[in-house]
Design a protein around this motif. Structure first.
Motif, PDB file in Angstrom:
ATOM      1  N   GLU A 273      -1.611  92.998  31.659  1.00 21.21           N
ATOM      2  CA  GLU A 273      -2.020  91.343  31.705  1.00 21.21           C
ATOM      3  C   GLU A 273      -2.639  91.808  32.336  1.00 21.21           C
ATOM      4  OE1 GLU A 273       1.719  90.482  34.727  1.00 21.21           O
ATOM      5  OE2 GLU A 273       2.923  90.418  33.051  1.00 21.21           O
ATOM      6  N   LEU A 274      -2.987  92.538  33.174  1.00 18.72           N
ATOM      7  CA  LEU A 274      -4.657  92.285  33.998  1.00 18.72           C
ATOM      8  C   LEU A 274      -5.840  92.033  32.378  1.00 18.72           C
ATOM      9  CD1 LEU A 274      -6.781  91.913  36.122  1.00 18.72           C
ATOM     10  CD2 LEU A 274      -6.699  94.863  36.295  1.00 18.72           C
ATOM     11  N   LEU A 275      -5.725  92.600  32.097  1.00 13.38           N
ATOM     12  CA  LEU A 275      -7.669  93.064  30.828  1.00 13.38           C
ATOM     13  C   LEU A 275      -6.290  92.427  29.410  1.00 13.38           C
ATOM     14  CD1 LEU A 275      -7.686  97.059  31.136  1.00 13.38           C
ATOM     15  CD2 LEU A 275      -8.821  94.872  32.512  1.00 13.38           C
TER      16      LEU A 275
ATOM     17  N   SER B 201       1.235  99.345  25.028  1.00 13.56           N
ATOM     18  CA  SER B 201       0.613  99.897  24.202  1.00 13.56           C
ATOM     19  C   SER B 201      -0.897 100.567  23.803  1.00 13.56           C
ATOM     20  CB  SER B 201       1.054 100.471  22.646  1.00 13.56           C
ATOM     21  OG  SER B 201       0.573  98.638  21.635  1.00 13.56           O
ATOM     22  N   THR B 202      -1.528  99.113  24.333  1.00 11.57           N
ATOM     23  CA  THR B 202      -3.221 100.038  24.402  1.00 11.57           C
ATOM     24  C   THR B 202      -3.642 100.177  25.320  1.00 11.57           C
ATOM     25  OG1 THR B 202      -3.644  97.836  23.465  1.00 11.57           O
ATOM     26  CG2 THR B 202      -5.649  98.884  24.724  1.00 11.57           C
ATOM     27  N   VAL B 203      -2.240 100.480  26.590  1.00 11.98           N
ATOM     28  CA  VAL B 203      -2.570 100.835  28.055  1.00 11.98           C
ATOM     29  C   VAL B 203      -2.023 102.618  27.459  1.00 11.98           C
ATOM     30  CG1 VAL B 203      -2.116 100.828  30.396  1.00 11.98           C
ATOM     31  CG2 VAL B 203      -2.404  98.547  29.655  1.00 11.98           C
ATOM     32  N   ALA B 204      -1.044 102.750  27.718  1.00 13.97           N
ATOM     33  CA  ALA B 204      -1.121 103.757  26.763  1.00 13.97           C
ATOM     34  C   ALA B 204      -1.833 105.106  26.453  1.00 13.97           C
ATOM     35  CB  ALA B 204       0.971 103.614  26.455  1.00 13.97           C
TER      36      ALA B 204
ATOM     37  N   PRO C 299      -3.954 107.941  35.384  1.00 11.26           N
ATOM     38  CA  PRO C 299      -2.352 107.437  35.264  1.00 11.26           C
ATOM     39  C   PRO C 299      -2.483 108.164  37.033  1.00 11.26           C
ATOM     40  CG  PRO C 299      -2.238 109.307  33.820  1.00 11.26           C
ATOM     41  CD  PRO C 299      -3.483 108.534  34.362  1.00 11.26           C
ATOM     42  N   LEU C 300      -1.498 107.453  37.954  1.00 10.80           N
ATOM     43  CA  LEU C 300      -1.220 107.977  38.588  1.00 10.80           C
ATOM     44  C   LEU C 300       0.361 108.410  39.102  1.00 10.80           C
ATOM     45  CD1 LEU C 300      -3.495 106.745  41.685  1.00 10.80           C
ATOM     46  CD2 LEU C 300      -3.454 109.443  41.081  1.00 10.80           C
TER      47      LEU C 300
ATOM     48  N   VAL D 284       4.675 105.432  36.565  1.00 13.94           N
ATOM     49  CA  VAL D 284       3.033 105.348  36.735  1.00 13.94           C
ATOM     50  C   VAL D 284       2.497 104.002  36.841  1.00 13.94           C
ATOM     51  CG1 VAL D 284       1.110 105.527  35.161  1.00 13.94           C
ATOM     52  CG2 VAL D 284       3.392 106.379  34.407  1.00 13.94           C
ATOM     53  N   TYR D 285       1.586 104.668  37.890  1.00 12.83           N
ATOM     54  CA  TYR D 285       0.539 103.274  38.967  1.00 12.83           C
ATOM     55  C   TYR D 285      -1.058 103.766  38.164  1.00 12.83           C
ATOM     56  CZ  TYR D 285       5.174 102.110  41.087  1.00 12.83           C
ATOM     57  OH  TYR D 285       5.949 101.601  41.539  1.00 12.83           O
ATOM     58  N   PHE D 286      -1.798 102.883  38.964  1.00 12.13           N
ATOM     59  CA  PHE D 286      -3.423 102.981  38.089  1.00 12.13           C
ATOM     60  C   PHE D 286      -3.527 102.121  39.296  1.00 12.13           C
ATOM     61  CE2 PHE D 286      -1.262 102.701  34.207  1.00 12.13           C
ATOM     62  CZ  PHE D 286      -1.872 103.687  33.981  1.00 12.13           C
TER      63      PHE D 286
END
Length: 92
Positions: free
Chosen positions: A49-51, A56-59, A69-70, A76-78
């Motif tokens: 949402e931010l970007l 799937s793009t984030v993945a 990723p964390l 999973v967090y960033f």
């Protein structure tokens, strides 16, 4: 109780010297002080949402190493700061 006497110094001179010393110390402190920003963790959905991109793009960015990723317990967090660092300037 200890008594301190200032000989040859007017109250105004003493006050000015104290004010100047405090001002110098505060200036040094502010020059080197960098407040620690709290960690802001974003989920995959929040990053998408931010970007304004698909999940799937984030993945894909995660798999390619563009985003770090964390995780904890399968989630999973960033870090927001990592997301901002990963953005590159287009104008050079």
């Amino acid at each position: 109780m200890q008594t301190i006497q200032f000989v040859g110094v007017t109250p105004e001179q003493l006050q000015n010297q104290i004010a100047e010393t405090v001002k110098n110390q505060l200036g040094e402190f502010l020059e080197h002080y960098k407040p620690k920003q709290p960690n802001d963790y974003l989920s995959r959905k929040q990053v998408s949402e931010l970007l304004d991109v698909d999940l799937s793009t984030v993945a894909n960015w995660q798999k390619s190493g563009k985003l770090k990723p964390l995780g904890i317990g399968g989630r999973v967090y960033f870090l927001r700061s990592d997301i901002e660092k990963s953005l590159i300037s287009i104008n050079g």
